[in-house]
Design a protein around this motif. Structure first.
Motif, PDB file in Angstrom:
ATOM      1  N   THR A 333       0.720  -1.145   0.396  1.00  0.00           N
ATOM      2  CA  THR A 333       0.176  -0.058   0.037  1.00  0.00           C
ATOM      3  C   THR A 333       0.983   1.197  -0.497  1.00  0.00           C
ATOM      4  N   GLY A 334       2.211   1.365   0.553  1.00  0.00           N
ATOM      5  CA  GLY A 334       2.728   2.373   0.833  1.00  0.00           C
ATOM      6  C   GLY A 334       3.622   2.871  -0.767  1.00  0.00           C
ATOM      7  N   HIS A 335       3.895   1.004  -1.707  1.00  0.00           N
ATOM      8  CA  HIS A 335       4.585   2.019  -3.044  1.00  0.00           C
ATOM      9  C   HIS A 335       2.644   1.908  -4.276  1.00  0.00           C
ATOM     10  N   ALA A 336       1.880   1.758  -3.795  1.00  0.00           N
ATOM     11  CA  ALA A 336       1.101   1.638  -4.828  1.00  0.00           C
ATOM     12  C   ALA A 336       0.690   2.960  -5.643  1.00  0.00           C
ATOM     13  N   ALA A 337       0.856   3.783  -5.455  1.00  0.00           N
ATOM     14  CA  ALA A 337       0.917   5.185  -5.900  1.00  0.00           C
ATOM     15  C   ALA A 337       1.832   5.386  -6.549  1.00  0.00           C
ATOM     16  N   ALA A 342       3.247  -3.237  -7.420  1.00  0.00           N
ATOM     17  CA  ALA A 342       2.603  -2.874  -6.360  1.00  0.00           C
ATOM     18  C   ALA A 342       1.388  -2.855  -6.342  1.00  0.00           C
ATOM     19  N   ARG A 343       1.116  -1.831  -6.782  1.00  0.00           N
ATOM     20  CA  ARG A 343      -0.174  -1.225  -7.326  1.00  0.00           C
ATOM     21  C   ARG A 343      -1.638  -2.131  -7.545  1.00  0.00           C
ATOM     22  N   ALA A 344      -0.852  -3.184  -8.390  1.00  0.00           N
ATOM     23  CA  ALA A 344      -0.904  -4.862  -8.657  1.00  0.00           C
ATOM     24  C   ALA A 344      -1.641  -5.660  -8.031  1.00  0.00           C
ATOM     25  N   ILE A 345      -0.990  -5.773  -6.859  1.00  0.00           N
ATOM     26  CA  ILE A 345      -0.906  -6.680  -6.334  1.00  0.00           C
ATOM     27  C   ILE A 345      -2.029  -5.911  -5.348  1.00  0.00           C
ATOM     28  N   VAL A 346      -1.926  -4.952  -4.916  1.00  0.00           N
ATOM     29  CA  VAL A 346      -3.433  -4.072  -3.860  1.00  0.00           C
ATOM     30  C   VAL A 346      -4.962  -4.562  -4.612  1.00  0.00           C
ATOM     31  N   SER A 347      -4.740  -3.890  -5.438  1.00  0.00           N
ATOM     32  CA  SER A 347      -5.933  -4.552  -6.696  1.00  0.00           C
ATOM     33  C   SER A 347      -6.495  -5.957  -6.715  1.00  0.00           C
ATOM     34  N   SER A 348      -5.452  -6.268  -7.006  1.00  0.00           N
ATOM     35  CA  SER A 348      -5.980  -8.055  -7.209  1.00  0.00           C
ATOM     36  C   SER A 348      -5.680  -8.602  -5.303  1.00  0.00           C
ATOM     37  N   SER A 349      -5.645  -7.985  -4.625  1.00  0.00           N
ATOM     38  CA  SER A 349      -6.080  -8.232  -3.212  1.00  0.00           C
ATOM     39  C   SER A 349      -7.289  -7.864  -2.499  1.00  0.00           C
ATOM     40  N   ILE A 350      -7.469  -6.851  -3.288  1.00  0.00           N
ATOM     41  CA  ILE A 350      -8.881  -6.358  -2.827  1.00  0.00           C
ATOM     42  C   ILE A 350      -9.836  -6.993  -3.354  1.00  0.00           C
ATOM     43  N   GLY A 351      -9.421  -7.297  -4.648  1.00  0.00           N
ATOM     44  CA  GLY A 351     -10.256  -8.133  -5.502  1.00  0.00           C
ATOM     45  C   GLY A 351     -10.821  -9.804  -4.620  1.00  0.00           C
ATOM     46  N   LEU A 352      -9.709  -9.592  -4.563  1.00  0.00           N
ATOM     47  CA  LEU A 352     -10.129 -11.172  -3.671  1.00  0.00           C
ATOM     48  C   LEU A 352     -10.662 -11.255  -2.625  1.00  0.00           C
ATOM     49  N   ALA A 353     -10.326 -10.417  -2.263  1.00  0.00           N
ATOM     50  CA  ALA A 353     -11.169  -9.698  -0.475  1.00  0.00           C
ATOM     51  C   ALA A 353     -12.702 -10.492  -0.519  1.00  0.00           C
ATOM     52  N   THR A 367       0.479   9.337   3.267  1.00  0.00           N
ATOM     53  CA  THR A 367       0.004  10.115   2.321  1.00  0.00           C
ATOM     54  C   THR A 367      -1.304  10.453   1.319  1.00  0.00           C
ATOM     55  N   ARG A 368      -1.568  11.310   1.299  1.00  0.00           N
ATOM     56  CA  ARG A 368      -2.439  11.491   0.642  1.00  0.00           C
ATOM     57  C   ARG A 368      -2.821  10.610  -0.542  1.00  0.00           C
ATOM     58  N   ALA A 369      -1.355  11.058  -1.546  1.00  0.00           N
ATOM     59  CA  ALA A 369      -1.239   9.948  -2.612  1.00  0.00           C
ATOM     60  C   ALA A 369      -1.550   8.344  -1.820  1.00  0.00           C
ATOM     61  N   ASP A 370      -1.089   7.961  -1.349  1.00  0.00           N
ATOM     62  CA  ASP A 370      -1.640   6.597  -0.777  1.00  0.00           C
ATOM     63  C   ASP A 370      -2.897   5.981  -0.512  1.00  0.00           C
ATOM     64  N   TRP A 371      -3.328   7.313   0.414  1.00  0.00           N
ATOM     65  CA  TRP A 371      -5.143   7.894   0.396  1.00  0.00           C
ATOM     66  C   TRP A 371      -5.991   7.317  -0.902  1.00  0.00           C
ATOM     67  N   ASP A 372      -5.363   8.365  -1.510  1.00  0.00           N
ATOM     68  CA  ASP A 372      -5.901   8.269  -2.663  1.00  0.00           C
ATOM     69  C   ASP A 372      -6.262   6.750  -4.023  1.00  0.00           C
ATOM     70  N   CYS A 373      -5.327   6.294  -4.130  1.00  0.00           N
ATOM     71  CA  CYS A 373      -4.342   5.161  -4.484  1.00  0.00           C
ATOM     72  C   CYS A 373      -5.281   4.029  -4.054  1.00  0.00           C
ATOM     73  N   ALA A 374      -5.578   4.390  -2.348  1.00  0.00           N
ATOM     74  CA  ALA A 374      -6.270   2.708  -2.445  1.00  0.00           C
ATOM     75  C   ALA A 374      -7.338   2.933  -2.134  1.00  0.00           C
ATOM     76  N   ALA A 375      -8.253   3.961  -1.869  1.00  0.00           N
ATOM     77  CA  ALA A 375      -9.832   4.485  -2.060  1.00  0.00           C
ATOM     78  C   ALA A 375      -9.951   3.668  -3.380  1.00  0.00           C
ATOM     79  N   GLY A 376      -9.385   4.575  -4.610  1.00  0.00           N
ATOM     80  CA  GLY A 376      -9.935   4.514  -6.070  1.00  0.00           C
ATOM     81  C   GLY A 376      -9.273   2.719  -6.333  1.00  0.00           C
ATOM     82  N   LEU A 377      -8.933   2.418  -5.262  1.00  0.00           N
ATOM     83  CA  LEU A 377      -8.689   0.613  -5.714  1.00  0.00           C
ATOM     84  C   LEU A 377      -9.698  -0.060  -5.076  1.00  0.00           C
ATOM     85  N   GLY A 378     -10.472   0.450  -4.468  1.00  0.00           N
ATOM     86  CA  GLY A 378     -11.637   0.182  -3.322  1.00  0.00           C
ATOM     87  C   GLY A 378     -11.280   0.008  -2.043  1.00  0.00           C
ATOM     88  N   CYS A 379     -10.761  -0.194  -1.629  1.00  0.00           N
ATOM     89  CA  CYS A 379     -10.132  -0.527  -0.512  1.00  0.00           C
ATOM     90  C   CYS A 379     -11.314  -0.066   0.775  1.00  0.00           C
TER      91      CYS A 379
END
Length: 409
Positions: A333-337, A342-353, A367-379
């Motif tokens: 999550t700290g590198h996904a932005a 890393a973003r692909a791993i976060v996205s696939s994890s969210i989809g699996l969950a 950071t704001r970028a971390d938040w926006d990325c995770a929120a955009g991926l549906g966390c």
């Protein structure tokens, strides 16, 4: 007490322009002393001079933080990490580089393998937001520099500290990403050592894994967490409390009864407590872990798989254990932005969950970028310094009163 004006920071970078700009930015944030070095050799020489000064009685001769570039024509940052480990460097290190995300992750893993106090990775060029996030992390986990000669604590010292009531908890809030509403907090163990100061979990919890201190440490942490959660309920705060289970806990077949009894004694329902298990710990004594976790779930406690993606059998654990929450590790999550992998791993994890009916938590949102990325991926839920650092339980109501959701982008 954390005092920014008393911090000493060393910036190691081969480019003079970068050193000068970084130094000015750090000083502008109130840091008292900022030194620079063009590569590893002068940096290590500076640390050696500080060590000699301490031996001669200079108590403030300590480096609190090193901002370390990796690719330098002299001694590069990777070699510096090894020398810092050899010197048992007690301060903190932040990697400061424009290298690729994969190289940075490898360097990050190397620093942790050397048991260095790594605060994370900073972007280049350094930004004001990155400095503020770094100082927040440093404020929570800054290692005491006043007694560098003290040997690391051992298990017997930890047992004595537990008996003397030196273990306490801090709580880090968790919030729903869609609404920004606080939903709970994680209990984080701290050791208020009479000589070493306040020690973070990483400095003593490993001593307790599978040893004599494991059960008393968990009991002390759980007892405080339950008392705090009960006080929240009395104050009308409907917040869930998360508590970590260790390897040794998972082999205690009487654990479900003990946690149930302690929760009832505190006047709480099992659903008010979430128990977090690091996935890599589940490979030990699988049968006992399966029995304990399943019985806890049957009794109404919620279960979370922590640091998801860092173990060797993630998918197998999801299949056989009734987890309700997936905490995606901060190294993703700290590198996904900024890192597509890393973003692909976060996205696939969210989809699996989501397909498994699980709630997802993004750890390490800084950071704001971390938040926006995770929120955009549906966390679903976020936890990290962007929301709040670990707080004393007494400070949480004040934080709640002032929390108005994440700052506008």
């Amino acid at each position: 007490m954390f005092d920014i004006a008393k911090l000493q920071v060393l910036v190691v970078d081969d480019l003079k322009t970068v050193r000068d700009i970084t130094r000015a930015l750090l000083l502008d944030h109130g840091i008292g002393r900022v030194e620079t070095a063009e590569d590893g050799a002068p940096a290590l020489a500076f640390l050696d001079r500080l060590a000699a000064a301490r031996e001669n009685g200079a108590e403030d001769a300590a480096c609190d933080l090193i901002l370390l570039d990796l690719n330098m024509p002299g001694m590069d940052g990777i070699e510096v990490l090894r020398h810092l480990a050899d010197r048992r460097f007690a301060g903190h290190v932040a990697l400061f580089s424009a290298e690729s995300a994969r190289v940075l992750r490898t360097a990050e893993a190397l620093a942790r393998a050397h048991s260095l106090n790594l605060l994370g990775i900073l972007p280049k060029p350094l930004t004001r937001d990155a400095v503020q996030a770094l100082l927040a992390r440093l404020r929570d986990g800054r290692a005491p520099q006043a007694q560098p000669a003290l040997a690391p604590p051992d298990e017997m010292e930890l047992l004595d500290g537990i008996r003397r009531g030196q273990i306490e908890i801090m709580v880090q809030p968790k919030v729903f990403m869609r609404s920004g509403r606080p939903m709970g907090a994680e209990a984080l163990a701290r050791w208020r050592h009479p000589e070493r100061g306040l020690l973070g979990a990483g400095q003593f919890v490993p001593l307790a894994e599978n040893g004599a201190a494991a059960e008393p440490l968990f009991d002390a942490t759980l007892g405080q967490a339950l008392r705090v959660a009960a006080s929240w309920r009395e104050a009308g705060l409907e917040l869930q409390m998360a508590v970590n289970l260790s390897t040794a806990n998972l082999s205690r077949l009487d654990l479900p009864q003990r946690i149930t009894a302690a929760t009832a004694e505190a006047g709480l329902a099992p659903g008010a407590i979430l128990l977090e298990v690091t996935e890599s710990r589940l490979i030990h004594d699988v049968a006992a872990a399966l029995e304990v976790l399943t019985r806890l779930r049957l009794k109404g406690f919620q279960l979370a798989i922590d640091d998801f993606g860092t173990g060797y059998s993630s998918l197998e654990q999801l299949q056989r254990i009734p987890f309700e929450e997936m905490k995606i590790d901060r190294q993703f999550t700290g590198h996904a932005a900024h890192d597509p992998a890393a973003r692909a791993i976060v996205s696939s994890s969210i989809g699996l969950a989501r397909k498994l009916g699980m709630v997802t938590v993004a750890e390490g949102i800084e950071t704001r970028a971390d938040w926006d990325c995770a929120a955009g991926l549906g966390c679903d839920i976020a936890q990290g310094f962007f929301i709040a650092p670990p707080l004393s339980p007494a400070a949480l109501p004040g934080w709640l009163a002032g929390w108005q959701g994440p700052p506008a982008a």
